[in-house]
Design a protein around this motif. Structure first.
Motif, PDB file in Angstrom:
ATOM      1  N   ASN A 168     -26.669  37.651  12.947  1.00 16.88           N
ATOM      2  CA  ASN A 168     -27.490  38.699  12.336  1.00 16.88           C
ATOM      3  C   ASN A 168     -28.551  39.168  13.326  1.00 16.88           C
ATOM      4  OD1 ASN A 168     -29.042  38.767   8.997  1.00 16.88           O
ATOM      5  ND2 ASN A 168     -28.440  40.418  10.347  1.00 16.88           N
ATOM      6  N   ALA A 190     -24.916  39.152   5.731  1.00 14.42           N
ATOM      7  CA  ALA A 190     -25.147  40.597   5.729  1.00 14.42           C
ATOM      8  C   ALA A 190     -26.524  40.991   5.235  1.00 14.42           C
ATOM      9  CB  ALA A 190     -24.087  41.298   4.872  1.00 14.42           C
ATOM     10  N   SER A 191     -27.154  40.172   4.380  1.00 15.04           N
ATOM     11  CA  SER A 191     -28.370  40.625   3.715  1.00 15.04           C
ATOM     12  C   SER A 191     -29.455  39.556   3.674  1.00 15.04           C
ATOM     13  CB  SER A 191     -28.050  41.082   2.288  1.00 15.04           C
ATOM     14  OG  SER A 191     -29.235  41.398   1.592  1.00 15.04           O
ATOM     15  N   PRO A 226     -34.281  45.130   4.953  1.00 10.33           N
ATOM     16  CA  PRO A 226     -33.099  45.994   5.025  1.00 10.33           C
ATOM     17  C   PRO A 226     -32.776  46.502   6.430  1.00 10.33           C
ATOM     18  CG  PRO A 226     -34.405  46.550   3.102  1.00 10.33           C
ATOM     19  CD  PRO A 226     -35.224  45.582   3.907  1.00 10.33           C
ATOM     20  N   GLU A 229     -29.672  44.789   7.956  1.00 13.03           N
ATOM     21  CA  GLU A 229     -28.386  44.817   7.275  1.00 13.03           C
ATOM     22  C   GLU A 229     -27.358  45.656   8.037  1.00 13.03           C
ATOM     23  OE1 GLU A 229     -28.901  45.725   3.155  1.00 13.03           O
ATOM     24  OE2 GLU A 229     -30.171  43.960   2.801  1.00 13.03           O
ATOM     25  N   ASP A 256     -19.380  39.542   3.799  1.00 15.54           N
ATOM     26  CA  ASP A 256     -20.431  39.847   4.772  1.00 15.54           C
ATOM     27  C   ASP A 256     -19.822  40.214   6.124  1.00 15.54           C
ATOM     28  OD1 ASP A 256     -22.184  39.207   2.777  1.00 15.54           O
ATOM     29  OD2 ASP A 256     -22.891  37.343   3.673  1.00 15.54           O
TER      30      ASP A 256
END
Length: 301
Positions: A168, A190-191, A226, A229, A256
């Motif tokens: 990430n 992903a988040s 965000p 993401e 993800d």
């Protein structure tokens, strides 16, 4: 195959006596002293688990060179394989949240066999690196700093290979212009926002406490969650990218990995079966795929 939040939380946080005590303390403090609950939740959210003081120090192969760099109010540790020529193209390897450099050794060996120079970066508050807490924004800053310092020393940084939260962070760094020729993301989440929700459920936090914790982290780090993401970083990543994700991953959902595969133009998604979140780092087929990707001109698109 999807993973429920309860399954992911149990897989990561577990149910030790120490964690049960933390849950009880947070539950009581948010009723009696909400401000303290928010600060305590932020501290726990930023503490890699299990804490380093619960781990034994790990022996390290003698042919690796270890460097320690100060970074922010903590530190970074870098590991270089002395058996590989110093002018060989380098690949920066990054572990995930709660991980350590030793988890990247199988990948390092596979890359060294292709004539590439593996450099493992150990993040603040992890492994041998100084610090008690960290977070995703700091991971991204640390990666950018380490890459810039390595490149300034004359090292040709060929690619970044990163696992879980490290992936990430790597995607965010590349979206900001980190100069490498390729990216490999292994089991990425992903988040970050979704992880605050998972954390809140595991520790019995109200949405009010969770939201205040998130705002406190964002204000301190100067970035909104965000912005990490796939939809935010993917369109700005312009190098060949390989995403490897197991369909049965119980920490980060396979969806993800799919999200990054869609968001990054030309990315290749390689799905595995039966490896979960950690075995993906030492599976021979995965090691070969990653090493081939990094060692053949990053042509697997």
């Amino acid at each position: 195959m999807s993973t429920s939040p309860q399954t992911a939380g149990a897989s990561y946080y577990g149910n030790s006596a120490l964690l049960r005590l933390a849950r009880l303390g947070l539950s009581l403090s948010q009723q009696l002293w909400p401000g303290l609950a928010v600060r305590a939740a932020q501290r726990l959210f930023g503490t890699p688990l299990p804490p380093r003081w619960l781990r034994r120090s790990r022996a390290w192969p003698a042919h690796w060179l270890i460097e320690r760099w100060p970074f922010e109010r903590a530190g970074l540790t870098l590991y270089r394989d002395s058996t590989v020529a110093g002018d060989a193209p380098a690949v920066l390897l990054v572990h995930g949240w709660g991980g350590h450099a030793g988890q990247m050794l199988p990948l390092a060996a596979a890359l060294a066999a292709r004539g590439l120079q593996p450099v493992i970066l150990e993040m603040p508050a992890h492994g041998r690196s100084a610090g008690a807490t960290s977070n995703l924004p700091q991971f991204a800053r640390a990666l950018e700093y380490a890459a810039a310092r390595l490149q300034a020393s004359g090292l040709v940084l060929h690619a970044v290979v990163a696992h879980s939260l490290g992936a990430n962070a790597a995607a965010h760094a590349l979206s900001r212009g980190l100069a490498v020729q390729g990216l490999v993301m292994l089991a990425p989440p992903a988040s970050p926002h979704a992880y605050t929700q998972l954390f809140a459920r595991m520790f019995g936090l109200s949405e009010r406490t969770r939201g205040a914790m998130q705002r406190r982290i964002e204000a301190r780090e100067g970035i909104l969650m965000p912005q990490f993401e796939p939809a935010a970083v993917g369109p700005r990543i312009r190098v060949p990218t390989l995403v490897v994700h197991d369909r049965g991953d119980r920490i980060n959902r396979f969806a993800d990995g799919e999200a990054y595969g869609r968001a990054i133009g030309g990315a290749t998604l390689h799905a595995t079966e039966g490896l979960g979140h950690m075995k993906i780092l030492k599976d021979p087929a995965v090691l070969a795929r990653v090493a081939d990707f990094a060692g053949t001109g990053l042509s697997l698109r």
